[in-house]
Write a protein that holds these residues in place. Structure first.
Motif, PDB file in Angstrom:
ATOM      1  N   ALA A 237      25.180  25.634  59.461  1.00 54.97           N
ATOM      2  CA  ALA A 237      25.392  24.942  58.185  1.00 54.97           C
ATOM      3  C   ALA A 237      26.816  24.428  58.035  1.00 54.97           C
ATOM      4  O   ALA A 237      27.130  23.788  57.036  1.00 54.97           O
ATOM      5  N   GLY A 238      27.681  24.699  59.002  1.00 55.39           N
ATOM      6  CA  GLY A 238      29.073  24.273  58.894  1.00 55.39           C
ATOM      7  C   GLY A 238      29.881  25.115  57.941  1.00 55.39           C
ATOM      8  O   GLY A 238      30.887  24.652  57.395  1.00 55.39           O
ATOM      9  N   LEU A 239      29.478  26.379  57.758  1.00 53.80           N
ATOM     10  CA  LEU A 239      30.141  27.254  56.791  1.00 53.80           C
ATOM     11  C   LEU A 239      30.946  28.373  57.448  1.00 53.80           C
ATOM     12  O   LEU A 239      31.282  29.353  56.796  1.00 53.80           O
ATOM     13  N   ALA A 240      31.242  28.226  58.724  1.00 55.24           N
ATOM     14  CA  ALA A 240      31.949  29.288  59.440  1.00 55.24           C
ATOM     15  C   ALA A 240      33.321  29.582  58.848  1.00 55.24           C
ATOM     16  O   ALA A 240      33.843  30.691  58.989  1.00 55.24           O
ATOM     17  N   ALA A 241      33.910  28.604  58.167  1.00 55.13           N
ATOM     18  CA  ALA A 241      35.236  28.810  57.579  1.00 55.13           C
ATOM     19  C   ALA A 241      35.172  29.506  56.228  1.00 55.13           C
ATOM     20  O   ALA A 241      36.207  29.951  55.712  1.00 55.13           O
ATOM     21  N   SER A 242      33.997  29.590  55.634  1.00 50.66           N
ATOM     22  CA  SER A 242      33.871  30.268  54.340  1.00 50.66           C
ATOM     23  C   SER A 242      33.933  31.778  54.546  1.00 50.66           C
ATOM     24  O   SER A 242      33.407  32.298  55.530  1.00 50.66           O
ATOM     25  N   PRO A 243      34.568  32.514  53.625  1.00 51.50           N
ATOM     26  CA  PRO A 243      34.603  33.971  53.763  1.00 51.50           C
ATOM     27  C   PRO A 243      33.207  34.564  53.678  1.00 51.50           C
ATOM     28  O   PRO A 243      32.426  34.212  52.788  1.00 51.50           O
ATOM     29  N   CYS A 244      32.883  35.441  54.634  1.00 48.56           N
ATOM     30  CA  CYS A 244      31.584  36.108  54.682  1.00 48.56           C
ATOM     31  C   CYS A 244      31.820  37.601  54.515  1.00 48.56           C
ATOM     32  O   CYS A 244      32.452  38.234  55.367  1.00 48.56           O
ATOM     33  N   LEU A 245      31.315  38.161  53.435  1.00 48.89           N
ATOM     34  CA  LEU A 245      31.585  39.540  53.073  1.00 48.89           C
ATOM     35  C   LEU A 245      30.303  40.361  53.193  1.00 48.89           C
ATOM     36  O   LEU A 245      29.318  40.089  52.507  1.00 48.89           O
ATOM     37  N   LEU A 246      30.314  41.335  54.082  1.00 48.87           N
ATOM     38  CA  LEU A 246      29.167  42.216  54.295  1.00 48.87           C
ATOM     39  C   LEU A 246      29.286  43.423  53.381  1.00 48.87           C
ATOM     40  O   LEU A 246      30.306  44.116  53.388  1.00 48.87           O
ATOM     41  N   THR A 247      28.265  43.678  52.573  1.00 46.04           N
ATOM     42  CA  THR A 247      28.253  44.872  51.736  1.00 46.04           C
ATOM     43  C   THR A 247      27.194  45.825  52.264  1.00 46.04           C
ATOM     44  O   THR A 247      26.004  45.510  52.254  1.00 46.04           O
ATOM     45  N   THR A 248      27.628  46.975  52.766  1.00 45.54           N
ATOM     46  CA  THR A 248      26.731  47.940  53.376  1.00 45.54           C
ATOM     47  C   THR A 248      27.255  49.354  53.164  1.00 45.54           C
ATOM     48  O   THR A 248      28.449  49.558  52.919  1.00 45.54           O
ATOM     49  N   ASP A 249      26.333  50.308  53.278  1.00 48.06           N
ATOM     50  CA  ASP A 249      26.700  51.716  53.211  1.00 48.06           C
ATOM     51  C   ASP A 249      26.624  52.362  54.587  1.00 48.06           C
ATOM     52  O   ASP A 249      26.767  53.581  54.705  1.00 48.06           O
ATOM     53  N   ASP A 250      26.420  51.553  55.623  1.00 48.63           N
ATOM     54  CA  ASP A 250      26.137  52.069  56.961  1.00 48.63           C
ATOM     55  C   ASP A 250      27.227  51.641  57.948  1.00 48.63           C
ATOM     56  O   ASP A 250      27.501  50.437  58.088  1.00 48.63           O
ATOM     57  N   ASP A 251      27.813  52.615  58.656  1.00 49.51           N
ATOM     58  CA  ASP A 251      28.886  52.299  59.601  1.00 49.51           C
ATOM     59  C   ASP A 251      28.400  51.444  60.764  1.00 49.51           C
ATOM     60  O   ASP A 251      29.116  50.566  61.247  1.00 49.51           O
TER      61      ASP A 251
END
Length: 244
Positions: free
Chosen positions: A57-71
């Protein structure tokens, strides 16, 4: 009229990309498919397909934030280039926790680090591995073209008219939901795109007015059972089944 992602596949994103936060919610618990978000699909981690869609989508420069409880999920996410700076609190990781609350928790972290909210938040569940980049581009285009909309959500047809849909009333009897022939659609989980102010005020990914984008059956697959995984494997193996 609902946006049709099939007609948008050759267009680039026209919405502003510099003020978009992408949030990937991926908790460790799953009852129907244990360890679902760490499963391997066609030889690759399930999460990798969401990373593919972001790149396409051409969004590689957008910040991508993963929210998880698993290491383990956090480790895979960091390997894909996502931010995974915290573990989701237990009260936001149980079966009763809402995705919206987890997304707002992630948004709060981002705003504290960045100094301000982004204008929009795109939520991408890893359990929609076949969505492709065209769906993300379509969502951005629809949000840019429809300033009256607060949210854009991917939906699929229910394949029945409202006049053939019933609920069970307080007397344990069927009652028609509607009496017209309008199309009935359901969210498929592939894309939630919401203006941040509306997300915060409504505390919901379904902040009205909501603009729909229609997905075909293949792109709308949501991994919720072992059967879904097998179907996705077959589709990925079919040459040309899922064009970008």
């Amino acid at each position: 009229m609902a946006g049709d992602c099939a007609t948008k596949s050759d267009s680039g994103p026209r919405a502003a990309l510099t003020d978009l936060l992408i949030v990937i919610p991926a908790r460790g618990g799953s009852k129907r498919v244990p360890g679902k978000n760490l499963r391997v699909l066609a030889g690759r981690p399930l999460l990798a397909y969401t990373a593919d869609a972001i790149r396409e989508a051409g969004l590689a420069a957008s910040p991508c934030l993963l929210t998880t409880d698993d290491d383990g999920i956090a480790e895979v996410g960091r390997g894909l280039g996502w931010l995974a700076p915290f573990r989701r609190p237990a009260h936001l990781a149980g079966d009763d926790a809402t995705t919206a609350d987890a997304v707002i928790h992630a948004l709060d972290w981002f705003a504290a680090e960045d100094g301000a909210d982004p204008k929009a938040v795109m939520v991408l569940q890893p359990t929609s591995p076949l969505r492709g980049g065209a769906v993300l581009r379509c969502g951005l285009d629809v949000l840019a073209a429809r300033p009256e909309a607060n949210s854009v959500i991917a939906v699929s047809p229910l394949h029945v008219s409202a006049s053939h849909t019933f609920c069970i009333d307080e007397c344990d009897m069927l009652r028609p939901v509607g009496a017209d022939d309008r199309r009935v659609v359901v969210p498929n989980g592939a894309l939630y795109l919401t203006r941040t102010a509306a997300l915060r005020s409504r505390r919901s990914l379904y902040a009205p007015p909501i603009a729909p984008i229609m997905l075909d059956a293949e792109r709308a697959i949501d991994i919720d059972t072992e059967s879904d995984l097998r179907v996705a494997e077959v589709l990925l193996a079919a040459a040309g089944a899922l064009p970008q």
